[in-house]
Design an enzyme around this catalytic site. Structure first.
Site, PDB file in Angstrom:
ATOM      1  CB  SER A   1      -6.934 -22.425 -25.354  1.00 20.40           C
ATOM      2  OG  SER A   1      -6.933 -21.859 -26.891  1.00 20.40           O
TER       3      SER A   1
ATOM      4  CD  GLU B   1      -4.097 -14.575 -24.592  1.00 20.60           C
ATOM      5  OE1 GLU B   1      -3.787 -15.839 -25.226  1.00 20.60           O
ATOM      6  OE2 GLU B   1      -4.844 -15.539 -23.542  1.00 20.60           O
TER       7      GLU B   1
ATOM      8  CG  HIS C   1      -2.479 -19.024 -26.276  1.00 23.69           C
ATOM      9  ND1 HIS C   1      -3.872 -19.162 -25.279  1.00 23.69           N
ATOM     10  CD2 HIS C   1      -3.286 -20.087 -26.582  1.00 23.69           C
ATOM     11  CE1 HIS C   1      -4.985 -19.406 -26.172  1.00 23.69           C
ATOM     12  NE2 HIS C   1      -4.021 -20.437 -26.754  1.00 23.69           N
TER      13      HIS C   1
END
Length: 512
Positions: free
Chosen positions: A188, A316, A419
């Site tokens: 990220s 995600e 995610h």
């Protein structure tokens, strides 16, 4: 060496750590730069001063000031820190100078506003137990680390990361590591930071391999970043200058950034697509610290000598939908329409018109929630990650691409391959905290099996043996699908790839 009280001699002095899990030694809270407070506040990091005698290295350093998101500010309350944020931690299976082990350096995520190296899910004992020296670190976040401030260098958080990598170069041999075999990996915002490091002249030569997990697309132009920084300062009744902001206690600055983040859509006429996110901060393409956006820089060959693994999860954006209450129910059609018009390639938010129609035509069977999730996944993480790998190949470098498709069992399976799912799998820390949300209180056998596959791929790559699947090329597009039974196939998100193939990721502009 005493296995319970291991000692190493660094350039700054002697450190005494303690025994870690799986037979490793761990050294916590090691300073790699001076505390960025007082005269050093908002400045580039300076090397840490040395000490006499033996310094205990058994507790994590102070976390940097945190946004209130996810309650992270409670772990670093205002006024309760000493500014000694720039520390790192080392796990090693063999703290002997001649061991020559590969080194892995972790950059945590958190939208550039939250995160700390001392979280349990980042414990490096299990990875280090498989034959690598593992380093985690803190870097400045939020306004301290990434706001564009008059009189201060841009991207101070990135400069902190460079300083930590320079410390690794100069000291890691004492912990059994090989400074010529350093792999940086991040997820990220950590992957966005890594993409920037791949592009930065100041980071050249500090690492040889990189693993970018879910690279976020937003990078800011200098004019946009300056405008955002002006709003941060205005929230405090100040000017966006070092002299003004230095009068505010560090622990109080995150609240100003949070306040601006809560009203982002008010600035759509100036900030464009950025205003439709909850991310007011990101690396700044300032022309100096970060000369070009990563995709442009890599395509021009900036990182051709660095081997790259880049990838993303299949679902995600589903985690964020769970957090904002839009997952699992009916989403209003106008929410999907607005997302398509804002985030799709060629849409108003990304540069023209027609993006909504292209998405609806390409995936006619998706309902509003599916379209909303798809376009936001593509814009924020999936396509930036794929394009980074393609830019690396275009620039003459080598890249491997992966997608995580295994579905998290937590929340009744609603999260899918969301995610952040890859982080506990890579570290092998599957219990407690965020991992409990993803896996439940008792992780299934499949999670342990998949974790072993990730750890073998990442440590094998760090050791110079490759990750275990073919390099990416634009004709065959081979991609590792991470599941309990992994496969290699052509890039699976073909609809999204084709929709985005002409889009160019770069620095977001200031409008008007």
């Amino acid at each position: 060496m005493d296995v319970d009280r291991p000692e190493v001699r660094t350039q700054a002095g002697v450190l005494r750590g303690e025994a870690g899990r799986a037979g490793t030694a761990v050294f916590r809270g090691v300073p790699f730069a001076e505390p960025p407070v007082g005269a050093l506040r908002f400045g580039a990091p300076r090397p840490a001063r040395g000490w006499d005698g033996v310094r205990r290295a058994t507790t994590f350093g102070t976390p940097p000031p945190q946004s209130a998101a996810f309650g992270m500010d409670a772990l670093a309350p205002p006024g309760a820190d000493d500014g000694d944020w720039l520390t790192l931690n080392v796990w090693t299976p063999d703290p002997a100078p001649g061991a020559g082990l590969p080194v892995m350096v972790w950059l945590f995520g958190g939208a550039y506003v939250i995160g700390m190296s001392g979280l349990p899910e980042y414990d490096g004992g299990r990875l280090a137990g498989e034959g690598v020296v593992l380093v985690t670190l803190n870097y400045r976040l939020g306004i301290e680390g990434f706001a564009h401030i008059e009189g201060a260098p841009a991207n101070r958080g990135l400069l902190d990361q460079v300083a930590a990598l320079a410390w690794v170069r100069d000291n890691i041999r004492a912990f059994g590591g090989d400074p010529d075999r350093v792999t940086v990996f991040g997820e990220s915002a950590g992957a966005g930071s890594l993409a920037a490091l791949l592009s930065m002249p100041r980071a050249a030569g500090l690492f040889r391999r990189a693993v970018a997990q879910s690279v976020p697309g937003p990078f800011l132009s200098a004019p946009l970043a300056a405008d955002v920084g002006g709003e941060f300062a205005a929230e405090l009744g100040l000017r966006p200058t070092v002299d003004d902001l230095a009068t505010v206690e560090p622990g109080l600055l995150p609240a100003a950034a949070d306040a601006v983040g809560a009203r982002m859509e008010r600035y759509a006429h100036r900030w464009g697509v950025l205003a439709h996110t909850a991310i007011p901060l990101a690396p700044v393409v300032d022309g100096d610290v970060l000369p070009r956006a990563p995709w442009e820089a890599l395509a021009a060959g900036a990182a051709r000598d660095i081997e790259l693994v880049a990838g993303h999860t299949r679902d995600e954006y589903r985690l964020f939908m769970a957090l904002d209450g839009t997952l699992g129910g009916e989403l209003p059609e106008d929410r999907a329409t607005a997302a398509l018009r804002t985030f799709s390639p060629g849409a108003g938010g990304a540069g023209g018109s027609g993006g909504e129609e292209a998405y609806r035509k390409a995936v006619p069977g998706l309902d509003a929630a599916g379209l909303y999730e798809l376009v936001r996944s593509d814009w924020l993480f999936r396509m930036p990650s794929l394009h980074l790998a393609e830019a690396q190949v275009a620039g003459g470098g080598r890249a491997h691409v992966y997608e995580l498709v295994w579905e998290a069992p937590g929340m009744g399976g609603l999260l899918g391959a969301c995610h952040g799912l890859d982080v506990p799998l890579v570290f092998g820390n599957l219990r407690g905290g965020l991992p409990a949300l993803l896996f439940g209180e008792a992780p299934p056998a499949g999670a342990e099996e998949l974790s072993a596959l990730f750890r073998a791929a990442w440590t094998g790559f760090a050791a110079g043996q490759g990750p275990g699947w073919p390099a990416y090329d634009v004709d065959r597009r081979p991609v590792r699908l991470f599941d309990t039974r992994p496969t290699v196939t052509a890039y699976p998100e073909e609809v999204s790839r084709e929709l985005w193939q002409e889009h160019v990721f770069g620095a977001l502009p200031l409008l008007g």
